[in-house]
Motif scaffolding. Structure first.
Motif, short mmCIF file in Angstrom:
data_model
loop_
_atom_site.label_atom_id
_atom_site.label_comp_id
_atom_site.label_asym_id
_atom_site.label_seq_id
_atom_site.Cartn_x
_atom_site.Cartn_y
_atom_site.Cartn_z
N GLN A 23 48.62 20.69 43.62
CA GLN A 23 48.85 19.44 44.35
C GLN A 23 48.85 19.81 45.82
O GLN A 23 49.61 20.69 46.24
CB GLN A 23 50.20 18.85 43.94
CG GLN A 23 50.49 17.50 44.56
CD GLN A 23 49.69 16.41 43.90
OE1 GLN A 23 49.37 16.51 42.74
NE2 GLN A 23 49.37 15.38 44.64
N PRO A 25 49.61 20.82 49.27
CA PRO A 25 50.90 20.93 49.94
C PRO A 25 50.94 20.12 51.22
O PRO A 25 51.99 19.67 51.64
CB PRO A 25 51.05 22.42 50.21
CG PRO A 25 49.65 22.94 50.25
CD PRO A 25 48.88 22.11 49.27
N THR A 108 52.79 15.96 50.86
CA THR A 108 51.90 16.01 49.70
C THR A 108 50.93 14.85 49.77
O THR A 108 51.19 13.84 50.42
CB THR A 108 52.68 15.93 48.38
OG1 THR A 108 53.27 14.63 48.24
CG2 THR A 108 53.77 16.99 48.33
N THR A 124 53.24 13.35 42.88
CA THR A 124 54.49 13.49 43.64
C THR A 124 55.03 12.15 44.09
O THR A 124 55.79 12.08 45.06
CB THR A 124 54.26 14.40 44.85
OG1 THR A 124 53.20 13.85 45.65
CG2 THR A 124 53.90 15.80 44.41
#
Length: 375
Positions: A23, A25, A108, A124
């Motif tokens: 995912q 950052p 994210t 997220t």
């Protein structure tokens, strides 16, 4: 409500399963958009206006303006012009049955689905509270108890809109109307509350406004809002512009007039929906060409330096200039009354462009109201 809870639970489960996986950052930097030529082959044929001029408010079609801009006189407070009253209030996420609130974790963004380039996976996003600001403009000329036309704007408060309405109403260039400027629920793009509200291809945001916002507007500002869709307009910039069209598209019984700056007619929808797999890009790809003409009047603008592929997706559906050019083509082919403005030397939702064009854009979308038939 139950659908949202189930969706939030799935997001939570998937997030737990994917801890440590790829995912992003941080959100990748946006590339600097190139300057697009309005005379590019494949773009619509447009009339180039002298620098400093706006498209005539009574003319349909495609126009090129710029490269320099100055605020229209109607964007400034004018002596002797009656000033309306502005009512401000807030709405809490806990009070909403439609939007209880989500947010994406800071730092994210998401990852493209390797099996589907039109789909962005965001793991997220989670339930989160928000506070929304609402500003309501009531013109001095409003007669209490009468049903008034109104315009709903995204990403509020928009005080410039209220100044413009003061002047335009005084000059009798637009009807005596209520201005409703609604703040978003926070965040941006996929996985955020703002993205969920503005980019989702459904009638949900319009239903939120109709059922939860407008009753509060009438109560707190002591006004009565018309039920006539010809007396209701939507407006916004970027994803707020896509929301403006989405509201009308899915609820034409509520809205007929749309004003859009740098419309995000691109593939920004999340969660991905197989019924509208291209998000708002689908407006010019399939929806408008393949649907009966709706009773809309549309004004839209794009800048020559507007956005181009500002995220990790490489689906060829994130060019804002091309999307707006495509919109102009399909609207013309379908016979819609529309005005498309290509602004030279202008970026995304360019403030200088809006300062010059908003009064004439408002005058354009309110043409024909009230109709002689309704009179």
């Amino acid at each position: 409500m139950f659908r949202f809870i189930r969706f939030a639970s799935v997001i939570s489960i998937v997030s737990c399963l994917e801890v440590g996986m790829a995912q992003n950052p941080v959100r990748p930097p946006r590339p600097t958009p190139p300057t697009r030529d309005p005379h590019t082959p494949g773009y619509v044929t447009a009339k180039e206006l002298p620098d400093g001029e706006n498209a005539p408010p009574n003319a349909d079609g495609n126009f090129i303006i710029g490269p320099t801009y100055k605020p229209a006189p109607e964007m400034l407070v004018q002596e002797g012009v009656p000033q309306g009253q502005v009512f401000d209030f807030t709405m809490e996420s806990t009070d909403s049955k439609i939007y209880p609130g989500i947010a994406r974790e800071p730092g994210t963004f998401g990852t493209p689905d390797p099996a589907n380039p039109r789909k962005l996976d965001v793991t997220t996003s989670h339930p989160a509270p928000y506070t929304r600001k609402i500003s309501v403009y009531v013109p001095k000329q409003y007669v209490p108890g009468t049903a008034a036309p109104f315009i709903v704007g995204a990403d509020g408060p928009d005080k410039g809109l209220f100044i413009a309405l003061d002047n335009l109403i005084h000059q009798k260039r637009v009807p005596v109307m209520i201005g409703i400027s609604i703040g978003n629920g926070s965040g941006d793009a996929q996985g955020s509350q703002r993205g969920l509200e503005y980019d989702t291809m459904s009638g949900l945001y319009a239903e939120f406004v109709e059922k939860e916002v407008l009753p509060l507007v009438e109560k707190k500002a002591n006004v009565k809002l018309t039920k006539d869709p010809d007396g209701r307009a939507t407006m916004g910039g970027s994803s707020g512009a896509s929301a403006a069209l989405i509201m009308a598209w899915y609820h034409p019984e509520w809205y007929h007039r749309i004003l859009a700056y740098s419309g995000t007619w691109v593939n920004q929808q999340w969660p991905w929906n197989p019924k509208t797999p291209s998000g708002a890009w689908g407006f010019h790809e399939t929806l408008i060409p393949n649907s009966p003409k709706k009773p809309f009047r549309i004004w839209m603008e794009v800048g020559d330096r507007d956005l181009l592929n500002p995220n990790v997706m490489r689906d060829d559906m994130h060019d804002w200039v091309l999307a707006n050019e495509n919109m102009a083509k399909v609207l013309a082919a379908k016979g819609y009354p529309y005005q498309f403005v290509f602004a030279k030397n202008a970026g995304h939702t360019d403030r200088a462009v809006k300062q010059q064009t908003l009064p004439s854009a408002l005058e354009y979308i309110w043409q024909g109201y009230p109709s002689k038939k309704k009179k």
